[in-house]
Every structure is written in C-alpha cells, then in structure tokens.
Design a protein around this motif. Structure first.
Motif, mmCIF file in Angstrom:
data_model
loop_
_atom_site.group_PDB
_atom_site.id
_atom_site.type_symbol
_atom_site.label_atom_id
_atom_site.label_comp_id
_atom_site.label_asym_id
_atom_site.label_seq_id
_atom_site.Cartn_x
_atom_site.Cartn_y
_atom_site.Cartn_z
ATOM 1 N N ALA A 48 0.889 -1.265 -0.050
ATOM 2 C CA ALA A 48 -0.051 0.088 -0.115
ATOM 3 C C ALA A 48 0.728 1.236 0.004
ATOM 4 O O ALA A 48 0.629 2.176 -0.552
ATOM 5 C CB ALA A 48 -0.912 -0.094 1.265
ATOM 6 N N HIS A 49 2.095 1.107 0.871
ATOM 7 C CA HIS A 49 2.825 2.501 0.770
ATOM 8 C C HIS A 49 3.583 2.521 -0.661
ATOM 9 O O HIS A 49 3.484 3.504 -0.929
ATOM 10 C CB HIS A 49 3.910 2.127 1.752
ATOM 11 N N GLU A 50 3.877 1.516 -1.289
ATOM 12 C CA GLU A 50 4.659 1.583 -2.582
ATOM 13 C C GLU A 50 3.522 2.112 -3.485
ATOM 14 O O GLU A 50 3.833 2.875 -4.491
ATOM 15 C CB GLU A 50 4.901 0.200 -2.912
ATOM 16 N N GLU A 51 2.251 1.709 -3.256
ATOM 17 C CA GLU A 51 1.240 2.123 -4.300
ATOM 18 C C GLU A 51 0.933 3.717 -4.250
ATOM 19 O O GLU A 51 0.976 4.574 -5.129
ATOM 20 C CB GLU A 51 -0.084 1.463 -4.147
ATOM 21 N N ALA A 52 1.002 4.219 -2.898
ATOM 22 C CA ALA A 52 0.722 5.648 -2.660
ATOM 23 C C ALA A 52 2.001 6.346 -3.124
ATOM 24 O O ALA A 52 1.950 7.679 -3.752
ATOM 25 C CB ALA A 52 0.724 5.776 -1.167
ATOM 26 N N ASP A 53 3.139 5.819 -3.030
ATOM 27 C CA ASP A 53 4.557 6.480 -3.631
ATOM 28 C C ASP A 53 4.300 6.821 -4.894
ATOM 29 O O ASP A 53 4.690 7.761 -5.634
ATOM 30 C CB ASP A 53 5.654 5.799 -3.228
ATOM 31 N N GLU A 54 4.110 5.557 -5.717
ATOM 32 C CA GLU A 54 3.656 5.371 -7.270
ATOM 33 C C GLU A 54 2.630 6.412 -7.577
ATOM 34 O O GLU A 54 2.730 7.162 -8.729
ATOM 35 C CB GLU A 54 3.451 4.120 -7.516
#
Length: 257
Positions: A10-16
C-alpha cells in the motif's frame, strides 16, 4: 507478517501515485507552455515574420509536444487504473484528467490552424509555379527579344527553391494531419477510460453504501441482543425472588405448624 507485507504494498502504491501525479502535473505545464509558444509561431505564419527557420522551430516544438502528450496520456491512463481509497487522491486524479484534456484541446486547435495555413501556402506556391511554367514555355527567341533570359533563370531558381519548400510543407501537412488523428485517438481512449472509471467509482460508492447499511444493521442487531439479554437477566432475578418468597412461606408455615 501478512499485514506488514500488505502495508508495504500500500505504501509503494501511494508513492507511485504521488510520483505519477507530480510527473503528469509537470508535463501538463510543459505542454501548455509549448502550446502557447506554438500559437505565437502560428500567428506569425503568412506575415513578414514568416521564415523557414520559424517553420523549422514550429515543427520541432510540435513533434516534441506530440510525444509528450502521448507519454502523458499513458500516465493518465495508468493513474486512472490505480485503486485508491483516499478522496484527495480521487480529486487529484480528476483534476489532472480535466486539466490534461483542456490542454490537449488547445494543442489540437493550434495544430489545425497550422495545418490550414500550410495548406493555403501550398496552394499559393502551386499557383505561382503554374504561372512560371507557362512563362518558361515561351520560345527562346521571344525571351531574348523581351530581354528576359536572365529573368527566366532567376525565376527558375526561385521556382526550384519554392518546390523544395513545397515538398517540405506538404510533408508538414501530412505530419500535422497524422498528429491530429493521434490526438483524436487519445481523446477516444481517455473518454473510454473516464467512462469505465465512472462505473468503477459508482460501484465503489455502492459498496460503501452497502457496507454502511450492513454495519448499521449489525449495530441494531447487537442492540436487540443486548436488550434481550437484559430482559432475560431481569426474568431470572424475578424468578429467583419468587422462588425465595415461596420457600420462605413454606418454611414459616412448617415452623408454625
């Protein structure tokens, strides 16, 4: 461990999402700036400021902007497909989509004006060349008598230069028409994506509403269960008191008997 892993995703998706939104916003500003520059150049066509260098610069900025528009379109579609539960992200996505479409409209409008003016130039050059060919078809004797041999040579050289320019402008027209068709395709793809996204949003809203109804229903059931439990408790207390009273009466009766 599973919860930690999902949190990482979820954190990676938010960063992306953040990265994409920033890149899209930057590209929209660049495209808008380029369209403004193109519009100024297009306004100089068919005026004393018109030149081959101007047209060359216009072609370069047009090609660069066209490529950036395609890349930005791909990023817009990518960010539209990303799942997000944050209302701010959805608003950002809609704002970027609206701004991009408005900028793309301005870009296409400038392309159409440039194509129209270039077509007019091509017609004008062709008409001039027809006049030159007709003049050049006269006999050499007539030309000498008119003292126009040198003039014919100059006009022939000018005609050759204009023919080279003509070929370049016809090539520009084809390129502009192809680019306009590409932009139309981008509009179609974005329209389909926004339509599908609207369906997805509606579905999400329906699921949220359904979940809210289920939660409310669950709360009501818990309340009913709690009320039922309290009533049973009271009944047990009353029954216990009645039994104690009956036992007390029996004991007193036996004692006095």
């Amino acid at each position: 461990m599973d919860s930690s892993y999902q949190g990482g995703v979820a954190h990676e998706e938010a960063d992306e999402f953040q990265r994409l939104s920033q890149t899209i916003a930057s590209n929209i500003k660049k495209i808008s700036h380029n369209v403004s520059s193109m519009s100024k150049m297009v306004n100089q066509l068919q005026t004393p400021q018109d030149s081959q260098e101007l047209r060359k610069q216009l072609r370069q900025i047009q090609n660069y902007t066209q490529k950036m528009a395609k890349d930005t379109s791909s990023m817009i579609m990518e960010i539209m497909k990303m799942k997000t539960d944050k209302a701010t992200n959805r608003l950002t996505r809609e704002r970027l989509s609206d701004e991009y479409i408005a900028t793309l409209n301005a870009f296409q409008s400038t392309q159409r004006i440039a194509a129209q003016k270039t077509k007019e130039d091509v017609k004008k050059v062709k008409a001039q060349n027809i006049g030159i060919d007709a003049f050049a078809s006269g006999s050499q004797k007539d030309l000498v008598e008119m003292g126009a041999a040198r003039k014919q040579e100059q006009m022939t050289l000018q005609s050759e230069r204009e023919l080279v320019e003509l070929e370049q402008r016809e090539s520009d027209i084809k390129q502009l028409e192809n680019d306009i068709m590409d932009v139309n395709q981008i509009f179609k793809e974005l329209g389909a994506m926004i339509h599908d996204q609207g369906t997805i949003v509606d579905s999400i809203e329906s699921n949220v509403e359904y979940t809210s109804q289920n939660i409310e229903s669950g709360v009501q059931e818990l309340r009913q269960a709690a009320n039922y439990k309290n009533k049973m408790r009271k009944k047990k207390v009353y029954l216990t008191l009645i039994v104690l009273i009956i036992i007390s009466i029996i004991i007193i009766a036996i004692f006095y008997h």
